[in-house]
Design an enzyme around this catalytic site. Structure first.
Site, PDB file in Angstrom:
ATOM      1  N   ARG A 121       0.831  -1.208   0.000  1.00  0.00           N
ATOM      2  CA  ARG A 121       0.000   0.000   0.000  1.00  0.00           C
ATOM      3  C   ARG A 121       0.868   1.262   0.000  1.00  0.00           C
ATOM      4  O   ARG A 121       0.542   2.253  -0.642  1.00  0.00           O
ATOM      5  CB  ARG A 121      -0.943  -0.008   1.207  1.00  0.00           C
ATOM      6  CG  ARG A 121      -2.068  -1.033   1.024  1.00  0.00           C
ATOM      7  CD  ARG A 121      -3.087  -0.940   2.128  1.00  0.00           C
ATOM      8  NE  ARG A 121      -3.796   0.329   2.136  1.00  0.00           N
ATOM      9  CZ  ARG A 121      -4.494   0.772   3.181  1.00  0.00           C
ATOM     10  NH1 ARG A 121      -4.567   0.051   4.292  1.00  0.00           N
ATOM     11  NH2 ARG A 121      -5.124   1.931   3.125  1.00  0.00           N
ATOM     12  N   VAL A 154      -5.860   7.065   5.568  1.00  0.00           N
ATOM     13  CA  VAL A 154      -4.523   6.981   6.157  1.00  0.00           C
ATOM     14  C   VAL A 154      -3.444   7.363   5.150  1.00  0.00           C
ATOM     15  O   VAL A 154      -2.252   7.273   5.444  1.00  0.00           O
ATOM     16  CB  VAL A 154      -4.258   5.546   6.715  1.00  0.00           C
ATOM     17  CG1 VAL A 154      -5.296   5.164   7.754  1.00  0.00           C
ATOM     18  CG2 VAL A 154      -4.192   4.503   5.589  1.00  0.00           C
ATOM     19  N   ASP A 155      -3.866   7.794   3.955  1.00  0.00           N
ATOM     20  CA  ASP A 155      -2.896   7.988   2.864  1.00  0.00           C
ATOM     21  C   ASP A 155      -2.095   9.285   2.955  1.00  0.00           C
ATOM     22  O   ASP A 155      -1.120   9.472   2.231  1.00  0.00           O
ATOM     23  CB  ASP A 155      -3.601   7.911   1.500  1.00  0.00           C
ATOM     24  CG  ASP A 155      -4.807   8.844   1.390  1.00  0.00           C
ATOM     25  OD1 ASP A 155      -4.749   9.968   1.930  1.00  0.00           O
ATOM     26  OD2 ASP A 155      -5.815   8.451   0.766  1.00  0.00           O
ATOM     27  N   HIS A 170      -8.084   7.324  11.694  1.00  0.00           N
ATOM     28  CA  HIS A 170      -7.649   5.926  11.539  1.00  0.00           C
ATOM     29  C   HIS A 170      -6.132   5.807  11.393  1.00  0.00           C
ATOM     30  O   HIS A 170      -5.628   4.742  11.057  1.00  0.00           O
ATOM     31  CB  HIS A 170      -8.349   5.274  10.334  1.00  0.00           C
ATOM     32  CG  HIS A 170      -9.826   5.085  10.547  1.00  0.00           C
ATOM     33  ND1 HIS A 170     -10.694   4.730   9.540  1.00  0.00           N
ATOM     34  CD2 HIS A 170     -10.591   5.201  11.661  1.00  0.00           C
ATOM     35  CE1 HIS A 170     -11.929   4.647  10.025  1.00  0.00           C
ATOM     36  NE2 HIS A 170     -11.888   4.928  11.306  1.00  0.00           N
ATOM     37  N   CYS A 178       6.077   2.042  17.945  1.00  0.00           N
ATOM     38  CA  CYS A 178       6.786   0.931  18.572  1.00  0.00           C
ATOM     39  C   CYS A 178       5.819   0.134  19.443  1.00  0.00           C
ATOM     40  O   CYS A 178       5.066   0.705  20.231  1.00  0.00           O
ATOM     41  CB  CYS A 178       7.948   1.456  19.420  1.00  0.00           C
ATOM     42  SG  CYS A 178       8.835   0.112  20.247  1.00  0.00           S
ATOM     43  N   CYS A 181       7.858   0.607  23.315  1.00  0.00           N
ATOM     44  CA  CYS A 181       7.878   1.919  24.003  1.00  0.00           C
ATOM     45  C   CYS A 181       6.778   2.851  23.512  1.00  0.00           C
ATOM     46  O   CYS A 181       6.600   3.933  24.060  1.00  0.00           O
ATOM     47  CB  CYS A 181       9.252   2.575  23.878  1.00  0.00           C
ATOM     48  SG  CYS A 181       9.617   3.202  22.218  1.00  0.00           S
ATOM     49  N   THR A 239     -17.564   8.525   1.791  1.00  0.00           N
ATOM     50  CA  THR A 239     -17.474   7.443   2.777  1.00  0.00           C
ATOM     51  C   THR A 239     -18.748   6.613   2.737  1.00  0.00           C
ATOM     52  O   THR A 239     -19.846   7.159   2.564  1.00  0.00           O
ATOM     53  CB  THR A 239     -17.206   7.962   4.207  1.00  0.00           C
ATOM     54  OG1 THR A 239     -17.211   6.842   5.112  1.00  0.00           O
ATOM     55  CG2 THR A 239     -18.208   8.998   4.662  1.00  0.00           C
ATOM     56  N   ASN A 264     -21.140  11.893  -2.844  1.00  0.00           N
ATOM     57  CA  ASN A 264     -20.754  10.495  -3.028  1.00  0.00           C
ATOM     58  C   ASN A 264     -21.196  10.089  -4.433  1.00  0.00           C
ATOM     59  O   ASN A 264     -22.163  10.647  -4.959  1.00  0.00           O
ATOM     60  CB  ASN A 264     -21.457   9.618  -1.965  1.00  0.00           C
ATOM     61  CG  ASN A 264     -20.758   8.279  -1.755  1.00  0.00           C
ATOM     62  OD1 ASN A 264     -20.613   7.506  -2.696  1.00  0.00           O
ATOM     63  ND2 ASN A 264     -20.326   8.023  -0.537  1.00  0.00           N
ATOM     64  N   ALA A 282     -16.033  13.167  -6.200  1.00  0.00           N
ATOM     65  CA  ALA A 282     -15.566  14.208  -5.290  1.00  0.00           C
ATOM     66  C   ALA A 282     -14.726  15.248  -6.035  1.00  0.00           C
ATOM     67  O   ALA A 282     -14.872  16.443  -5.817  1.00  0.00           O
ATOM     68  CB  ALA A 282     -14.763  13.566  -4.159  1.00  0.00           C
TER      69      ALA A 282
HETATM   70  P1  OAD Z   1     -15.372   2.599   1.640  1.00  0.00           P
HETATM   71  O1  OAD Z   1     -14.562   1.878   0.627  1.00  0.00           O
HETATM   72  O2  OAD Z   1     -16.169   1.796   2.588  1.00  0.00           O
HETATM   73  O3  OAD Z   1     -16.378   3.582   0.910  1.00  0.00           O
HETATM   74  C1  OAD Z   1     -15.945   4.458  -0.095  1.00  0.00           C
HETATM   75  C2  OAD Z   1     -17.109   5.360  -0.451  1.00  0.00           C
HETATM   76  O4  OAD Z   1     -16.663   6.300  -1.406  1.00  0.00           O
HETATM   77  C3  OAD Z   1     -18.312   4.636  -1.044  1.00  0.00           C
HETATM   78  O5  OAD Z   1     -19.509   5.131  -0.451  1.00  0.00           O
HETATM   79  C4  OAD Z   1     -18.254   5.033  -2.532  1.00  0.00           C
HETATM   80  O6  OAD Z   1     -19.548   5.116  -3.109  1.00  0.00           O
HETATM   81  C5  OAD Z   1     -17.607   6.383  -2.448  1.00  0.00           C
HETATM   82  N1  OAD Z   1     -16.833   6.789  -3.635  1.00  0.00           N
HETATM   83  C6  OAD Z   1     -16.049   6.011  -4.424  1.00  0.00           C
HETATM   84  N2  OAD Z   1     -15.445   6.757  -5.364  1.00  0.00           N
HETATM   85  C7  OAD Z   1     -15.851   8.034  -5.174  1.00  0.00           C
HETATM   86  C8  OAD Z   1     -15.579   9.281  -5.817  1.00  0.00           C
HETATM   87  N3  OAD Z   1     -14.748   9.345  -6.866  1.00  0.00           N
HETATM   88  N4  OAD Z   1     -16.170  10.396  -5.340  1.00  0.00           N
HETATM   89  C9  OAD Z   1     -17.026  10.337  -4.287  1.00  0.00           C
HETATM   90  N5  OAD Z   1     -17.327   9.189  -3.631  1.00  0.00           N
HETATM   91  C10 OAD Z   1     -16.751   8.062  -4.068  1.00  0.00           C
HETATM   92  O7  OAD Z   1     -14.375   3.590   2.406  1.00  0.00           O
HETATM   93  P2  OAD Z   1     -14.573   4.323   3.807  1.00  0.00           P
HETATM   94  O8  OAD Z   1     -15.980   4.714   4.012  1.00  0.00           O
HETATM   95  O9  OAD Z   1     -13.535   5.375   3.877  1.00  0.00           O
HETATM   96  O10 OAD Z   1     -10.638   1.655   8.022  1.00  0.00           O
HETATM   97  O11 OAD Z   1     -14.197   3.164   4.802  1.00  0.00           O
HETATM   98  C11 OAD Z   1     -14.105   3.434   6.177  1.00  0.00           C
HETATM   99  C12 OAD Z   1     -12.985   2.634   6.782  1.00  0.00           C
HETATM  100  O12 OAD Z   1     -13.148   1.249   6.475  1.00  0.00           O
HETATM  101  C13 OAD Z   1     -11.602   2.941   6.259  1.00  0.00           C
HETATM  102  O13 OAD Z   1     -11.019   4.065   6.857  1.00  0.00           O
HETATM  103  C14 OAD Z   1     -10.835   1.706   6.609  1.00  0.00           C
HETATM  104  C15 OAD Z   1     -11.843   0.690   6.154  1.00  0.00           C
HETATM  105  O14 OAD Z   1     -11.747  -0.555   6.725  1.00  0.00           O
HETATM  106  C16 OAD Z   1      -9.459   1.284   8.504  1.00  0.00           C
HETATM  107  O15 OAD Z   1      -8.534   0.970   7.788  1.00  0.00           O
HETATM  108  C17 OAD Z   1      -9.388   1.317   9.986  1.00  0.00           C
END
Ligand code: OAD
Length: 292
Positions: A121, A154-155, A170, A178, A181, A239, A264, A282
């Site tokens: 990644r 996290v990017d 996240h 670590c 520590c 999201t 979205n 977006a």
């Molecule tokens: P998801 O992959 O669950 O959702 C991505 C969202 O972005 C979906 O609702 C898509 O419809 C939307 N989407 C995709 N491309 C898009 C674009 N070009 N413009 C606008 N919207 C778009 O990702 P997250 O909701 O971020 O956690 O997931 C939440 C967490 O789940 C992440 O932070 C990660 C994951 O497991 C950890 O790693 C702890």
């Protein structure tokens, strides 16, 4: 939808609930926050159903009058930079099992495998740049006196775009922690040496990422809650609204009186909470919010 996708969704829901019951990405924690902030659940207002042009005008005028703005972002905002999402058609959790790679148990069982995945990644993300949506969010920080960005990503692309008033709830793939520590340091090695060791104490380093079943940093939760509670506008971008506590943040802002705007490419389980929704990418839509 093919059966395999449905069953993976079901798998993810179970994982999410299990993590919630362990105590962390949790509806549970969200409830704690919500209890502090609200007395009674509110009925969600229906999303604005006007054409995109009218909705855009409405959002622009609401933003123009806003004193305090909070933005919540997810993987969708970075999808336009070429970073894979988690749950889309090509999403990471469609190809890999989160429980093999993104849990403390997975790291304990096989730290090498987990680091190899994070190295992959890192290599991918290192080639990506912020897109106009990240840039527009960074501009908002300069425009509004009271502004906070909460990102699940996290990017590090929001930082690369210039955002400074933010909580990376996240974690950040460019930081390591670590396991002995607990010191946290930036590390931009690509690839990172496997297995990486702490320069202070020699302990094993892990990615500074919040894994399923782990707690978010208290400071991030407090700052996020304060921002959500005081927002006039809460913009939710890219999201899926499936992972708590972030999935509950829109409700916190709504209950505190904020206008909720969702951007979205698709509808989400949180869309009915939104006062206005803009459907599309977006990178195309977020910059439009700032145009006069
Ligand atoms: P998801 O992959 O669950 O959702 C991505 C969202 O972005 C979906 O609702 C898509 O419809 C939307 N989407 C995709 N491309 C898009 C674009 N070009 N413009 C606008 N919207 C778009 O990702 P997250 O909701 O971020 O956690 O997931 C939440 C967490 O789940 C992440 O932070 C990660 C994951 O497991 C950890 O790693 C702890």
């Amino acid at each position: 939808m093919p059966h395999s996708l449905r069953s993976k969704d079901a798998y993810y829901s179970r994982l999410s609930l299990r993590a919630a019951s362990i105590g962390l990405i949790s509806p549970h924690r969200h409830n704690l926050l919500a209890c502090r902030l609200t007395t009674q659940p509110q009925q969600a207002a229906p999303p604005t159903t006007m054409g995109t042009g009218s909705t855009l005008q409405l959002i622009r005028s609401t933003l123009a009058a806003a004193r305090s703005v909070t933005v919540l972002t997810g993987a969708g905002i970075s999808a336009d930079s070429g970073v894979p999402t988690f749950r889309g058609a090509d999403g990471l959790w469609r190809q890999y099992r989160a429980e093999d790679l993104a849990t403390p148990e997975a790291f304990e069982r096989d730290p090498r495998l987990v680091w190899e995945w994070y190295n992959w990644r890192r290599e991918l993300i290192a080639t990506k740049r912020p897109n106009p949506a990240h840039d527009a969010v960074a501009s908002m920080e300069r425009r509004f006196e009271h502004f906070w960005l909460i990102t699940q990503n996290v990017d590090g692309l929001h930082r690369d775009a210039g955002s400074r008033r933010l909580s990376e709830i996240h974690g950040n793939i460019w930081k390591v922690r670590c396991t002995d520590c607990r010191c946290i340091v930036e590390n931009r090695d690509v690839p990172i040496a496997i297995l990486p060791l702490c320069q202070s104490c020699g302990g094993l380093l892990r990615p500074h990422i919040v894994w399923f079943g782990e707690s978010l940093a208290a400071e991030d939760l407090e700052k996020s809650a304060a921002a959500l509670q005081s927002s006039d506008v809460c913009l939710i971008v890219g999201t899926s609204g499936l992972v708590y506590p972030a999935a509950g943040f829109g409700a916190i802002a709504k209950q505190a009186g904020a206008c909720i705007v969702e951007i979205n490419i698709d509808s989400t389980p949180r869309s009915n909470l939104a006062d206005a929704t803009l459907q599309g990418r977006a990178r195309d839509l977020v910059p439009l919010l700032l145009e006069a």
